[in-house]
Design a protein around this motif. Structure first.
Motif, PDB file in Angstrom:
ATOM      1  N   LEU A   1       0.859  -1.193   0.000  1.00  0.00           N
ATOM      2  CA  LEU A   1       0.000   0.000   0.000  1.00  0.00           C
ATOM      3  C   LEU A   1       0.893   1.239   0.000  1.00  0.00           C
ATOM      4  CD1 LEU A   1      -2.702   1.615   0.436  1.00  0.00           C
ATOM      5  CD2 LEU A   1      -2.320   1.321   2.884  1.00  0.00           C
ATOM      6  N   MET A   2       0.682   2.088  -0.997  1.00  0.00           N
ATOM      7  CA  MET A   2       1.432   3.346  -1.069  1.00  0.00           C
ATOM      8  C   MET A   2       0.486   4.486  -0.743  1.00  0.00           C
ATOM      9  SD  MET A   2       4.345   4.780  -1.958  1.00  0.00           S
ATOM     10  CE  MET A   2       4.351   6.448  -1.306  1.00  0.00           C
ATOM     11  N   ILE A   3       0.825   5.287   0.265  1.00  0.00           N
ATOM     12  CA  ILE A   3       0.006   6.459   0.598  1.00  0.00           C
ATOM     13  C   ILE A   3       0.754   7.702   0.122  1.00  0.00           C
ATOM     14  CG2 ILE A   3      -1.158   7.764   2.413  1.00  0.00           C
ATOM     15  CD1 ILE A   3      -1.237   5.220   4.092  1.00  0.00           C
ATOM     16  N   SER A   4       0.227   8.355  -0.897  1.00  0.00           N
ATOM     17  CA  SER A   4       0.895   9.521  -1.478  1.00  0.00           C
ATOM     18  C   SER A   4       0.344  10.814  -0.908  1.00  0.00           C
ATOM     19  CB  SER A   4       0.717   9.529  -2.996  1.00  0.00           C
ATOM     20  OG  SER A   4       1.389   8.424  -3.555  1.00  0.00           O
ATOM     21  N   LYS A   5       1.242  11.766  -0.724  1.00  0.00           N
ATOM     22  CA  LYS A   5       0.903  13.115  -0.256  1.00  0.00           C
ATOM     23  C   LYS A   5       2.113  13.940  -0.613  1.00  0.00           C
ATOM     24  CE  LYS A   5      -1.175  13.656   3.835  1.00  0.00           C
ATOM     25  NZ  LYS A   5      -2.443  14.342   3.557  1.00  0.00           N
ATOM     26  N   SER A   6       2.036  14.663  -1.736  1.00  0.00           N
ATOM     27  CA  SER A   6       3.271  15.251  -2.246  1.00  0.00           C
ATOM     28  C   SER A   6       3.032  16.432  -3.164  1.00  0.00           C
ATOM     29  CB  SER A   6       4.034  14.160  -3.025  1.00  0.00           C
ATOM     30  OG  SER A   6       5.164  14.722  -3.657  1.00  0.00           O
ATOM     31  N   GLY A   7       3.948  17.373  -3.100  1.00  0.00           N
ATOM     32  CA  GLY A   7       3.928  18.497  -4.020  1.00  0.00           C
ATOM     33  C   GLY A   7       4.652  18.185  -5.327  1.00  0.00           C
ATOM     34  N   GLY A   8       5.244  16.988  -5.426  1.00  0.00           N
ATOM     35  CA  GLY A   8       5.934  16.608  -6.661  1.00  0.00           C
ATOM     36  C   GLY A   8       7.398  16.299  -6.434  1.00  0.00           C
ATOM     37  N   ALA A   9       8.179  16.444  -7.486  1.00  0.00           N
ATOM     38  CA  ALA A   9       9.601  16.108  -7.421  1.00  0.00           C
ATOM     39  C   ALA A   9      10.355  17.110  -6.539  1.00  0.00           C
ATOM     40  CB  ALA A   9      10.199  16.095  -8.817  1.00  0.00           C
ATOM     41  N   ARG A  10      11.474  16.676  -5.962  1.00  0.00           N
ATOM     42  CA  ARG A  10      12.255  17.581  -5.116  1.00  0.00           C
ATOM     43  C   ARG A  10      13.248  18.368  -5.961  1.00  0.00           C
ATOM     44  NH1 ARG A  10      14.502  15.271   0.349  1.00  0.00           N
ATOM     45  NH2 ARG A  10      12.263  15.022   0.576  1.00  0.00           N
ATOM     46  N   MET A  11      12.952  19.662  -6.058  1.00  0.00           N
ATOM     47  CA  MET A  11      13.738  20.588  -6.861  1.00  0.00           C
ATOM     48  C   MET A  11      15.243  20.478  -6.582  1.00  0.00           C
ATOM     49  SD  MET A  11      13.054  24.644  -6.745  1.00  0.00           S
ATOM     50  CE  MET A  11      13.677  24.784  -5.080  1.00  0.00           C
ATOM     51  N   MET A  12      15.598  20.325  -5.292  1.00  0.00           N
ATOM     52  CA  MET A  12      17.007  20.345  -4.908  1.00  0.00           C
ATOM     53  C   MET A  12      17.778  19.131  -5.401  1.00  0.00           C
ATOM     54  SD  MET A  12      14.740  21.284  -2.546  1.00  0.00           S
ATOM     55  CE  MET A  12      14.312  22.599  -1.434  1.00  0.00           C
ATOM     56  N   GLU A  13      17.049  18.115  -5.882  1.00  0.00           N
ATOM     57  CA  GLU A  13      17.761  16.949  -6.410  1.00  0.00           C
ATOM     58  C   GLU A  13      17.556  16.823  -7.922  1.00  0.00           C
ATOM     59  OE1 GLU A  13      17.340  13.328  -4.174  1.00  0.00           O
ATOM     60  OE2 GLU A  13      17.179  14.409  -2.286  1.00  0.00           O
ATOM     61  N   ALA A  14      16.851  17.788  -8.496  1.00  0.00           N
ATOM     62  CA  ALA A  14      16.673  17.907  -9.948  1.00  0.00           C
ATOM     63  C   ALA A  14      16.478  16.555 -10.640  1.00  0.00           C
ATOM     64  CB  ALA A  14      17.836  18.685 -10.539  1.00  0.00           C
ATOM     65  N   ALA A  15      17.359  16.230 -11.580  1.00  0.00           N
ATOM     66  CA  ALA A  15      17.192  15.026 -12.394  1.00  0.00           C
ATOM     67  C   ALA A  15      17.191  13.756 -11.550  1.00  0.00           C
ATOM     68  CB  ALA A  15      18.285  14.960 -13.451  1.00  0.00           C
TER      69      ALA A  15
END
Ligand SMILES: [Zn+2]
Length: 288
Positions: free
Chosen positions: A166-180
């Motif tokens: 079970l994956m519970i997601s809660k996120s603004g998206g990718a982490r800018m500080m780690e880019a690619a």
């Protein structure tokens, strides 16, 4: 004259009361009451716990973290936390208003979390289950290399032990500080989920408020069953960005769980107060 002295004494005493330090005020435990962000009615902490952190006046689902979700879902809140030693590196030596390494350290101290995700193995209604749950208060629940790695390892664990995921997601998206390095997690988790599917092990994705960006575009929408909590914001880009791109007004309720379900991207919307029971029955059903 005498009377005035007495009055002054009382006045001074009151003044004294006003300068109570913040530390002293905190004698009453934090968060005993807080206001429902939707209907503004006061919610007592014990009521919140009893109601799985759902407002009992209006049904608003308060934003909670992995600690609360584990307590709501795992039998007797018993679970073994997995992969606790993973922390983020700083491959790009990233710096905005502060150094990424400092931001990580500060956030770790403030939240008591290592990164924006925790994984635990336990039981739900007597059946084995691994839950990976994101924490929004850790840099906006952003998906960096630790989030991706913990999901990948959780899936490996599920395959090795034949346990549903079970994956519970809660996120603004990718982490800018780690880019690619962040964006690579989309491909990595998607590839791992394909292996889970080949092994015929159930994967349930639960989308909570908010689930956006690269998370929506990868593992959050790849469940054998995709579930959301009522009223959750679910989307890829923010409404303003989309509006400016397509130059059209957006339909009412755009990017709510209900809208997304109507358009066929979600299987169910489940009230958190019934979540454990529903999940347990889905798992039982998929095991047969
Ligand atoms: Zn409310």
């Amino acid at each position: 004259m005498k009377e005035l002295d007495i009055d002054m004494a009382w006045f001074k005493r009151e003044l004294k009361g006003i300068i109570t330090t913040t530390e002293e005020k905190k004698e009453a435990p934090d968060g005993i009451w807080n206001k429902c962000p939707n209907c503004k009615k006061p919610l007592h902490y014990s009521e919140q716990v009893e109601n799985q952190y759902v407002c009992h006046y209006c049904g608003y689902h308060l934003r909670i973290g992995s600690k609360e979700y584990f307590a709501v879902l795992f039998d007797n809140n018993e679970f073994t936390e997995l992969f606790t030693d993973l922390t983020s590196g700083d491959p790009l030596h990233f710096e905005d208003t502060k150094k990424y390494t400092d931001r990580l350290k500060e956030t770790q101290t403030k939240t008591g979390l290592k990164d924006a995700i925790r994984a635990g193995a336990g039981k739900i209604d007597g059946q084995d289950l691994v839950i990976a749950c994101m924490d929004f208060n850790f840099i906006g629940g952003s998906m960096g290399s630790v989030v991706g790695e913990k999901i990948a390892r959780s899936i490996d664990y599920c395959i090795a032990n034949k346990v549903p995921f079970l994956m519970i997601s809660k996120s603004g998206g990718a982490r800018m500080m780690e880019a690619a390095f962040s964006l690579m997690q989309m491909a990595k988790t998607s590839a791992k989920l394909a292996l889970l599917s080949q092994a015929k092990i159930p994967y349930i994705s639960l989308l909570t408020d908010p689930t956006t960006g690269g998370v929506t575009a990868s593992y959050a929408m790849l469940g054998d069953i995709n579930i959301a909590e009522p009223g959750a914001l679910i989307g890829f880009a923010g409404p303003r960005v989309i509006k400016e791109t397509i130059k059209k007004d957006l339909p009412k309720g755009f990017q709510t769980a209900e809208f997304v379900q109507e358009h066929g991207f979600l299987d169910f919307i489940v009230d958190r107060r019934e979540m454990k029971e529903k999940l347990a029955s889905f798992i039982k059903m998929m095991a047969n």
